[in-house]
Structures are given as C-alpha cells and as structure tokens.
Design a protein around this motif. Structure first.
Motif, PDB file in Angstrom:
ATOM      1  N   VAL A 240       0.811  -1.227   0.004  1.00  0.00           N
ATOM      2  CA  VAL A 240      -0.142  -0.145  -0.010  1.00  0.00           C
ATOM      3  C   VAL A 240       0.768   1.206  -0.113  1.00  0.00           C
ATOM      4  O   VAL A 240       0.545   2.144  -0.726  1.00  0.00           O
ATOM      5  CB  VAL A 240      -0.917  -0.094   1.242  1.00  0.00           C
ATOM      6  CG1 VAL A 240      -1.622   1.439   1.295  1.00  0.00           C
ATOM      7  CG2 VAL A 240      -1.959  -1.068   1.051  1.00  0.00           C
ATOM      8  N   ASN A 241       1.950   1.265   0.745  1.00  0.00           N
ATOM      9  CA  ASN A 241       2.998   2.408   0.951  1.00  0.00           C
ATOM     10  C   ASN A 241       3.458   2.569  -0.498  1.00  0.00           C
ATOM     11  O   ASN A 241       3.350   3.909  -1.075  1.00  0.00           O
ATOM     12  CB  ASN A 241       4.019   2.233   1.914  1.00  0.00           C
ATOM     13  CG  ASN A 241       3.376   2.187   3.259  1.00  0.00           C
ATOM     14  OD1 ASN A 241       2.263   2.820   3.733  1.00  0.00           O
ATOM     15  ND2 ASN A 241       4.127   1.551   4.301  1.00  0.00           N
ATOM     16  N   LEU A 244       0.961   4.093  -3.092  1.00  0.00           N
ATOM     17  CA  LEU A 244       0.336   5.408  -2.897  1.00  0.00           C
ATOM     18  C   LEU A 244       1.538   6.277  -3.308  1.00  0.00           C
ATOM     19  O   LEU A 244       1.622   7.296  -3.792  1.00  0.00           O
ATOM     20  CB  LEU A 244       0.004   5.587  -1.352  1.00  0.00           C
ATOM     21  CG  LEU A 244      -1.140   4.840  -1.073  1.00  0.00           C
ATOM     22  CD1 LEU A 244      -1.791   5.224   0.266  1.00  0.00           C
ATOM     23  CD2 LEU A 244      -2.573   5.397  -2.065  1.00  0.00           C
ATOM     24  N   GLU A 245       2.888   5.908  -2.783  1.00  0.00           N
ATOM     25  CA  GLU A 245       4.008   6.877  -3.119  1.00  0.00           C
ATOM     26  C   GLU A 245       4.411   6.849  -4.404  1.00  0.00           C
ATOM     27  O   GLU A 245       4.835   7.907  -4.975  1.00  0.00           O
ATOM     28  CB  GLU A 245       5.387   6.205  -2.510  1.00  0.00           C
ATOM     29  CG  GLU A 245       5.303   6.157  -0.852  1.00  0.00           C
ATOM     30  CD  GLU A 245       6.145   5.745   0.044  1.00  0.00           C
ATOM     31  OE1 GLU A 245       7.178   4.768  -0.553  1.00  0.00           O
ATOM     32  OE2 GLU A 245       6.264   5.409   1.171  1.00  0.00           O
ATOM     33  N   ARG A 249      -3.755   7.067  -7.268  1.00  0.00           N
ATOM     34  CA  ARG A 249      -4.842   7.792  -6.787  1.00  0.00           C
ATOM     35  C   ARG A 249      -5.772   7.282  -5.748  1.00  0.00           C
ATOM     36  O   ARG A 249      -5.964   7.886  -4.403  1.00  0.00           O
ATOM     37  CB  ARG A 249      -5.607   8.270  -7.826  1.00  0.00           C
ATOM     38  CG  ARG A 249      -5.155   9.190  -8.552  1.00  0.00           C
ATOM     39  CD  ARG A 249      -5.865   9.700 -10.098  1.00  0.00           C
ATOM     40  NE  ARG A 249      -6.328   8.741 -11.019  1.00  0.00           N
ATOM     41  CZ  ARG A 249      -6.947   8.714 -11.699  1.00  0.00           C
ATOM     42  NH1 ARG A 249      -7.917   9.810 -11.943  1.00  0.00           N
ATOM     43  NH2 ARG A 249      -7.067   7.711 -12.747  1.00  0.00           N
ATOM     44  N   HIS A 250      -5.820   6.110  -5.759  1.00  0.00           N
ATOM     45  CA  HIS A 250      -6.607   5.118  -4.722  1.00  0.00           C
ATOM     46  C   HIS A 250      -6.049   3.840  -4.741  1.00  0.00           C
ATOM     47  O   HIS A 250      -5.756   3.218  -5.867  1.00  0.00           O
ATOM     48  CB  HIS A 250      -8.269   5.227  -5.147  1.00  0.00           C
ATOM     49  CG  HIS A 250      -8.828   6.538  -5.374  1.00  0.00           C
ATOM     50  ND1 HIS A 250      -9.265   7.350  -4.336  1.00  0.00           N
ATOM     51  CD2 HIS A 250      -9.122   7.178  -6.363  1.00  0.00           C
ATOM     52  CE1 HIS A 250      -9.367   8.494  -4.644  1.00  0.00           C
ATOM     53  NE2 HIS A 250      -9.458   8.558  -6.086  1.00  0.00           N
ATOM     54  N   VAL A 251      -6.032   3.200  -3.725  1.00  0.00           N
ATOM     55  CA  VAL A 251      -5.919   1.536  -3.512  1.00  0.00           C
ATOM     56  C   VAL A 251      -6.767   0.932  -2.511  1.00  0.00           C
ATOM     57  O   VAL A 251      -7.307   1.458  -1.412  1.00  0.00           O
ATOM     58  CB  VAL A 251      -4.337   1.585  -2.673  1.00  0.00           C
ATOM     59  CG1 VAL A 251      -4.214   0.126  -2.621  1.00  0.00           C
ATOM     60  CG2 VAL A 251      -3.214   2.357  -3.545  1.00  0.00           C
ATOM     61  N   ARG A 272      -6.147   4.366   4.924  1.00  0.00           N
ATOM     62  CA  ARG A 272      -5.961   4.830   3.592  1.00  0.00           C
ATOM     63  C   ARG A 272      -6.476   4.180   2.565  1.00  0.00           C
ATOM     64  O   ARG A 272      -6.610   4.689   1.428  1.00  0.00           O
ATOM     65  CB  ARG A 272      -4.407   5.162   3.193  1.00  0.00           C
ATOM     66  CG  ARG A 272      -3.781   6.086   4.341  1.00  0.00           C
ATOM     67  CD  ARG A 272      -2.200   5.995   4.133  1.00  0.00           C
ATOM     68  NE  ARG A 272      -1.837   4.762   4.324  1.00  0.00           N
ATOM     69  CZ  ARG A 272      -0.452   4.266   4.131  1.00  0.00           C
ATOM     70  NH1 ARG A 272       0.286   5.335   3.569  1.00  0.00           N
ATOM     71  NH2 ARG A 272      -0.076   2.974   4.393  1.00  0.00           N
ATOM     72  N   CYS A 390     -13.688   5.381  -5.469  1.00  0.00           N
ATOM     73  CA  CYS A 390     -12.591   5.848  -6.049  1.00  0.00           C
ATOM     74  C   CYS A 390     -12.841   7.133  -7.114  1.00  0.00           C
ATOM     75  O   CYS A 390     -11.813   7.669  -7.813  1.00  0.00           O
ATOM     76  CB  CYS A 390     -11.879   4.865  -7.028  1.00  0.00           C
ATOM     77  SG  CYS A 390     -11.039   3.362  -6.183  1.00  0.00           S
TER      78      CYS A 390
END
Length: 393
Positions: A240-241, A244-245, A249-251, A272, A390
């Motif tokens: 996930v990190n 997003l990094e 836009r969405h996970v 998140r 999303c």
C-alpha cells in the motif's frame, strides 16, 4: 453540592468469550436458501467433500509439530502470550507499521504466469517483519524464501491508476488461477491497475522441500500461524505504501477465504484504503475448523493432551481476527461477499463480521466456496462499489 464521580465505561466482553461454544455446528441460512434451494444445498454438499481434503492436509501438518517433545507445553505458553495481547485490543501494538522498504521490479520469468497484452512486472522486497513473539524469531526467520515478499503488478502504460490489491486464499496462490477466477483482466480493462500478492509461505515464498503451497503456515503450530497472519498484513501494508508513493490515486483490496481474512484485517489497520471487499472471509479460524473433518478431532486431541480448550485456542488466535477490533477504515467502504452454500467459511461466520461492522455492506451469491454461481452479478457490484469510492478509476 458534591459532584458524583464518573463511573468508568466498561468495555464490552470480547467476541471469543460471548460466542456460543456450539457456534461451529449451528445451522446456516440466508435469504437465498428458499429462492435457489438446488444451487445452495447442492453446492454445500460439494464443499463438505472438498474441505475434507484441505482438512487432512492441515491436520497432517499441525499434528507432528504439536505432538513432539515439549511442543504442546510451549504452544500453551505461547497461546497465553498472544491471548494477553488480544485482551488489550491495541491495534497498533499488534499490527506494527512496517518501516520504509526498497521494492524492486523484475521481469516475469518465462515459466511463470503473465497476463496477455498487459504490461506486468514482479515486485520483490525483503519483508521487514519480525515475529511479535521474540521466542519465535530464530525459527520463523529460518524460512529464508519466505523472507522475500513477492507480488505481480499489472499497470497501465500511461501512469499509476486506482489499484486493486488481490489476496489469494490458503494453498491456491497461482496468479493464473486467481486472475481467471476473479476476472481481474476485466477490472484492468475497466481502468484499474492490479496487484496480486503472494501470502507468506505460499508460491515462491514456500521452501523447496515443502509439500504444498502454504505448508509453512501450519508446520510450526498455531503460534507460527499467528505470526504468518501478522506478516501477511505487514507485507500488504508495504505494498500500500509503495503504490501510494508511486502515485496511485486510490488503493483498495479484495481477497477470497484466507485472502478475505487478510483483506478484513487491512480494514482494521489501514484507513488509507479506498475500499475493502472481503470475499467468503475466514473470521474465526478455530470455530471454523472445528466443523471440519478431521481437523475438529485434532483439536479435541490437543485439548485432551494439554487442557487447551476451544476457548483457549480462540483467545490465542484472536490476536489477528477482524472481530477483535473496530476498523480504522470507514465501514461504509467495506463490502462483504458470501456464498449461501459455502461450507468452508459458512454464512454464520460471514454474518459475524457484518454484525461486528453493521455499517458495512453485505451481498450473498447462491454458490459455495469455489463454485461462485451468480459471480457476474457480484463482480459488477464490486466494480460499482469500487468506482463509487475511487470517484472513477
């Protein structure tokens, strides 16, 4: 006037104390039973047959570890260790946030599954997880292949998109099977990037000598199973990190069975997420396996040898159950899917999770654990649910 001292608010009793002892053998029922009786009851019979094979595999793996030497005495002490942590219900103490990790991209081997006409790479990273129980550190980390986490990443060439992480069930870690079974290419074609995660001790994370994918989860007894679940959550948070990094836009996340379980726990730890869709999730492992043959008999044998009751085992494994915590993710972003004829993770267990998070959404299909009749309907429902959270992929 003297002020009356405020009385402390008492926390509600944990689920493992209030769940009836005979919950594992209570009857199941959904609103689909009368509407599709042949589909529901016919597929339920199939499940009972298939789960016996899985039960034999798990029982045959657990027993040697628990019955050798002082294995049972150690297991009792370690179950107390995990139970004491579960009693505190401190999410952040149990699910420790992973540190920053370097993730590398690799070309997919020509012998491995690769989706046709989709840019895809294999992600690898050294799992930062260390066992919560320090007494298991050396033995757990001795599984060297398990220390390299892996996932297959399907991405669009024009940059990161909203991303669906999919988590497979126990034993069945094949990227090809899961992508076909859950029509993941359809989600990709509708704008989502896809990440297929490999759970601990599965696929290329299994030791070469292991007889089946997932064997290592059970080969070290219930304590190793606990640590495997905690590692699965930790490794998923690393992904996930990364996503997003990288600019997704969405996970969001989904998974079947044990993958549904991990998905549910991710709602506990990860605010998140854009969405969470557990499919036929395992939520109370001890009670689920008590209804299986011969696993139920194995648990009775353990109880006779050690005095570990089903309640003791419930407490010991509750440390990673989604029933033990309230979610950090808004429950309105959770959609639970269950099979009316499922007898691996029967409807009464799916209802437990929905009742625990009453603001979550619930959808039934008239099939069992592996035969998902009406799947086209719930896949479309999944996509609408994903899109709504999303704001378009």
């Amino acid at each position: 006037m003297a002020q009356t001292a405020l009385q402390p608010v008492k926390a509600s009793p944990p689920w493992w104390r209030t769940l009836p002892d005979d919950f594992y053998c209570q009857s199941d029922g959904t609103e689909l039973d009368s509407e599709y009786p042949l589909k529901v009851y016919g597929t339920a019979v199939m499940d009972r047959i298939m789960r016996t094979g899985l039960s034999l595999m798990i029982s045959g793996t657990l027993l040697p570890q628990l019955l050798k030497g002082d294995g049972l005495a150690r297991e009792r002490d370690w179950m107390d260790f995990y139970a004491n942590l579960a009693e505190q219900r401190d999410v952040d103490q149990v699910f420790i946030a992973p540190p920053a990790v370097d993730i590398t991209e690799h070309k997919i081997s020509k012998f491995a599954y690769k989706p046709k006409d989709i840019p895809a790479v294999e992600l690898r990273f050294e799992s930062p997880f260390t066992p919560l129980n320090p007494e298991l550190t050396d033995s757990y980390l001795s599984y060297t292949r398990n220390r390299t986490a892996r996932a297959q990443y399907w991405r669009h060439p024009d940059g990161p998109r909203a991303t669906l992480i999919f988590v497979h069930g126990v034993v069945e870690s094949s990227y090809g099977f899961n992508s076909l079974f859950f029509s993941l290419k359809w989600f990709y074609d509708n704008g989502y990037d896809i990440v297929l995660m490999t759970q601990p001790f599965h696929g290329d994370r299994a030791e070469r000598c292991h007889p089946f994918s997932g064997y290592g989860l059970f080969a070290g007894g219930f304590s190793q199973l606990n640590e495997g679940m905690l590692q699965a959550v930790s490794d998923t948070r690393v992904l996930v990190n990364y996503l997003l990094e990288r600019g997704a836009r969405h996970v969001g996340i989904s998974g079947l069975s044990l993958g549904g379980y991990i998905s549910s726990v991710m709602a506990v730890v990860e605010p998140r997420l854009a969405f969470c869709i557990p499919n036929s999730p395992l939520v109370a492992p001890v009670d689920t396996m008590r209804s299986w043959v011969p696993t139920g008999g194995v648990m009775d044998l353990i109880g006779k040898r050690t005095g570990l009751t089903p309640l003791d085992l419930r407490r010991g494994l509750a440390i990673h159950s989604p029933l033990s915590y309230q979610p950090k993710l808004d429950p309105d972003r959770v959609m639970i899917i269950g099979g009316a004829g499922d007898r691996f993770t029967p409807p009464r267990f799916v209802r437990l999770l929905h009742a625990h998070w009453p603001e979550s959404h619930l959808h039934w299909f008239p099939g069992n654990h592996l035969v998902h009749l009406g799947q086209r309907e719930y896949l479309k429902l999944m996509r609408r649910f994903m899109d709504s959270h999303c704001q378009g992929a």
